[in-house]
Design a protein around this motif. Structure first.
Motif, PDB file in Angstrom:
ATOM      1  N   CYS A 163      73.367  33.269  68.951  1.00 41.32           N
ATOM      2  CA  CYS A 163      72.183  33.532  69.785  1.00 41.32           C
ATOM      3  C   CYS A 163      71.395  32.247  70.031  1.00 41.32           C
ATOM      4  CB  CYS A 163      71.294  34.572  69.115  1.00 41.32           C
ATOM      5  SG  CYS A 163      71.933  36.253  69.162  1.00 41.32           S
ATOM      6  N   LEU A 164      71.243  31.429  69.013  1.00 41.48           N
ATOM      7  CA  LEU A 164      70.549  30.152  69.189  1.00 41.48           C
ATOM      8  C   LEU A 164      71.276  29.279  70.208  1.00 41.48           C
ATOM      9  CD1 LEU A 164      69.665  29.317  65.475  1.00 41.48           C
ATOM     10  CD2 LEU A 164      68.037  29.908  67.288  1.00 41.48           C
ATOM     11  N   MET A 165      72.588  29.242  70.113  1.00 43.36           N
ATOM     12  CA  MET A 165      73.373  28.451  71.061  1.00 43.36           C
ATOM     13  C   MET A 165      73.253  29.003  72.473  1.00 43.36           C
ATOM     14  SD  MET A 165      76.767  27.805  68.685  1.00 43.36           S
ATOM     15  CE  MET A 165      77.619  26.856  69.954  1.00 43.36           C
ATOM     16  N   MET A 166      73.204  30.332  72.602  1.00 50.83           N
ATOM     17  CA  MET A 166      73.074  30.931  73.930  1.00 50.83           C
ATOM     18  C   MET A 166      71.708  30.619  74.533  1.00 50.83           C
ATOM     19  SD  MET A 166      74.590  32.627  76.322  1.00 50.83           S
ATOM     20  CE  MET A 166      75.985  33.517  75.613  1.00 50.83           C
ATOM     21  N   LEU A 167      70.649  30.702  73.720  1.00 52.41           N
ATOM     22  CA  LEU A 167      69.315  30.355  74.210  1.00 52.41           C
ATOM     23  C   LEU A 167      69.282  28.909  74.677  1.00 52.41           C
ATOM     24  CD1 LEU A 167      67.129  32.116  71.496  1.00 52.41           C
ATOM     25  CD2 LEU A 167      67.259  32.734  73.918  1.00 52.41           C
ATOM     26  N   ASP A 168      69.877  28.025  73.895  1.00 54.48           N
ATOM     27  CA  ASP A 168      69.923  26.612  74.271  1.00 54.48           C
ATOM     28  C   ASP A 168      70.682  26.423  75.588  1.00 54.48           C
ATOM     29  OD1 ASP A 168      69.574  23.676  73.415  1.00 54.48           O
ATOM     30  OD2 ASP A 168      71.741  23.809  73.725  1.00 54.48           O
ATOM     31  N   ARG A 169      71.773  27.162  75.758  1.00 53.63           N
ATOM     32  CA  ARG A 169      72.569  27.068  76.992  1.00 53.63           C
ATOM     33  C   ARG A 169      71.759  27.511  78.205  1.00 53.63           C
ATOM     34  NH1 ARG A 169      78.278  30.209  77.343  1.00 53.63           N
ATOM     35  NH2 ARG A 169      78.825  28.568  75.838  1.00 53.63           N
ATOM     36  N   LEU A 170      70.982  28.596  78.048  1.00 53.23           N
ATOM     37  CA  LEU A 170      70.167  29.088  79.157  1.00 53.23           C
ATOM     38  C   LEU A 170      69.117  28.056  79.561  1.00 53.23           C
ATOM     39  CD1 LEU A 170      69.614  32.829  78.153  1.00 53.23           C
ATOM     40  CD2 LEU A 170      71.365  31.853  79.646  1.00 53.23           C
ATOM     41  N   LYS A 171      68.515  27.422  78.569  1.00 59.14           N
ATOM     42  CA  LYS A 171      67.509  26.405  78.860  1.00 59.14           C
ATOM     43  C   LYS A 171      68.135  25.218  79.577  1.00 59.14           C
ATOM     44  CE  LYS A 171      63.544  24.236  78.581  1.00 59.14           C
ATOM     45  NZ  LYS A 171      62.328  24.662  79.314  1.00 59.14           N
ATOM     46  N   THR A 317      78.674  36.480  71.036  1.00 63.31           N
ATOM     47  CA  THR A 317      77.322  36.665  71.562  1.00 63.31           C
ATOM     48  C   THR A 317      77.453  36.823  73.066  1.00 63.31           C
ATOM     49  OG1 THR A 317      76.314  35.328  69.811  1.00 63.31           O
ATOM     50  CG2 THR A 317      75.034  35.641  71.831  1.00 63.31           C
ATOM     51  N   LEU A 318      76.963  37.933  73.605  1.00 61.72           N
ATOM     52  CA  LEU A 318      77.138  38.251  75.020  1.00 61.72           C
ATOM     53  C   LEU A 318      75.854  37.971  75.789  1.00 61.72           C
ATOM     54  CD1 LEU A 318      78.941  41.713  74.721  1.00 61.72           C
ATOM     55  CD2 LEU A 318      79.957  39.424  74.613  1.00 61.72           C
ATOM     56  N   ARG A 319      76.020  37.422  76.999  1.00 63.81           N
ATOM     57  CA  ARG A 319      74.901  37.332  77.927  1.00 63.81           C
ATOM     58  C   ARG A 319      75.209  38.239  79.109  1.00 63.81           C
ATOM     59  NH1 ARG A 319      73.492  33.187  82.737  1.00 63.81           N
ATOM     60  NH2 ARG A 319      71.586  34.242  83.385  1.00 63.81           N
TER      61      ARG A 319
END
Length: 325
Positions: A163-171, A317-319
């Motif tokens: 989830c942390l990696m996904m948040l970073d990717r979105l940013k 982790t899914l987006r």
């Protein structure tokens, strides 16, 4: 972890659990388990809520050459009762005929375990560490102090890291979010990370467990995260799913994070769908790779499409993004 001398058994049938005057401090209950059981325990089984005191569970793979043979260590404050030992044993049916190893942990060893025993986690721009590593945050990274304790979400499990990696990717992709909900927040880590990435957003974090919200408030103070209802703050509520007036008052969200379990994620799909703006994003975790398709299908039926995923071991982790009508 340093080796510890085990107490001699005194005829109670449980290794290392003597008939001695009760000693205060921390105790450990150790049992073998399967890999599948270890994965199930990573999601904070509801049975733990019925135990008093509730144990802190840690699973590990003692021998890499035996990938299916794992170990459960349950840590409790105060000498565990027979009922508590039986309840912990019931969490791993494969060990039903195994005698638990119950040992007393000197205070200094428990501190060592909970601090230096957990290595820092690098996830995107985030560096998650215990107080033991407070002086080792790499330059240019955002550090969070999350101690080993009473709630799930120290960053050490693959679901939280994903989830942390996904948040970073979105940013990094240039996306901006203004109304964010972290459902099943655990330690508050994901809510803190989202607030750091989008400091002008309104963020609310919820958990069904009141202890988790207490822990989140403590972690917020340690990490200088302001608690409140305004922009740049994190609001905290105890709730199952989105069943709280404050969560409903904040609708709709353009980013919703839920790191829980596959079953609740599927069950909550219609609720989450109604809570998210068209074009909004949901980040889902806490599911195994074998459960990903069923979870994604439940959200496709609600008008979402899979926009990306990050897989860490067996934990994706899914987006998902809600289609604009």
């Amino acid at each position: 972890m340093s080796a510890r001398k085990k107490a001699e058994p005194k005829g109670d049938g449980i290794t290392g659990f003597p008939f001695a005057p009760e000693r205060e401090g921390s105790w450990k209950i150790t049992l073998p388990c399967t890999k599948a059981e270890a994965e199930q325990l990573a999601g904070d089984p509801p049975e733990l809520a019925l135990l008093d005191p509730p144990p802190t569970l840690m699973t590990s793979e003692p021998d890499p050459d035996k990938p299916e043979d794992w170990q459960l260590d349950a840590y409790v404050e105060g000498k565990p009762t027979r009922a508590l030992i039986a309840a912990v044993t019931a969490l791993v049916p494969s060990a039903a005929k195994v005698k638990p190893v119950v040992t007393h942990i000197p205070e200094e060893d428990w501190v060592t375990l909970s601090q230096s025993g957990l290595e820092p986690i690098h996830a995107g721009r985030f560096f998650v560490h215990t107080p033991h590593n407070a002086d080792h945050v790499p330059e240019g990274m955002t550090g969070f102090v999350i101690d080993a304790g009473r709630a799930f979400g120290t960053g050490h499990h693959e679901t939280t890291t994903g989830c942390l990696m996904m948040l970073d990717r979105l940013k990094r992709s240039g996306l901006r979010f203004d109304d964010i909900a972290d459902v099943g927040t655990g330690t508050g880590l994901l809510a803190f990370a989202a607030r750091t990435l989008w400091p002008a957003a309104r963020v609310i974090a919820s958990d069904i467990d009141p202890v988790s919200i207490e822990v989140t408030a403590e972690n917020a103070a340690v990490n200088a995260v302001p608690i409140g209802r305004g922009r740049g703050q994190v609001e905290l509520v105890v709730a199952a799913g989105l069943a709280h007036r404050r969560l409903k008052a904040r609708l709709p969200y353009d980013l919703l994070i839920a790191n829980i379990l596959a079953g609740p994620l599927i069950e909550l799909a219609p609720v989450f769908a109604n809570a998210v703006l068209p074009g909004g994003t949901i980040i889902l975790a806490g599911l195994l790779d074998s459960q990903a398709e069923a979870v994604a299908r439940a959200y496709r039926r609600q008008g979402f499409y899979l926009a990306g995923q990050i897989v860490r071991g067996d934990w994706p982790t899914l987006r998902l993004v809600k289609r604009k009508r």
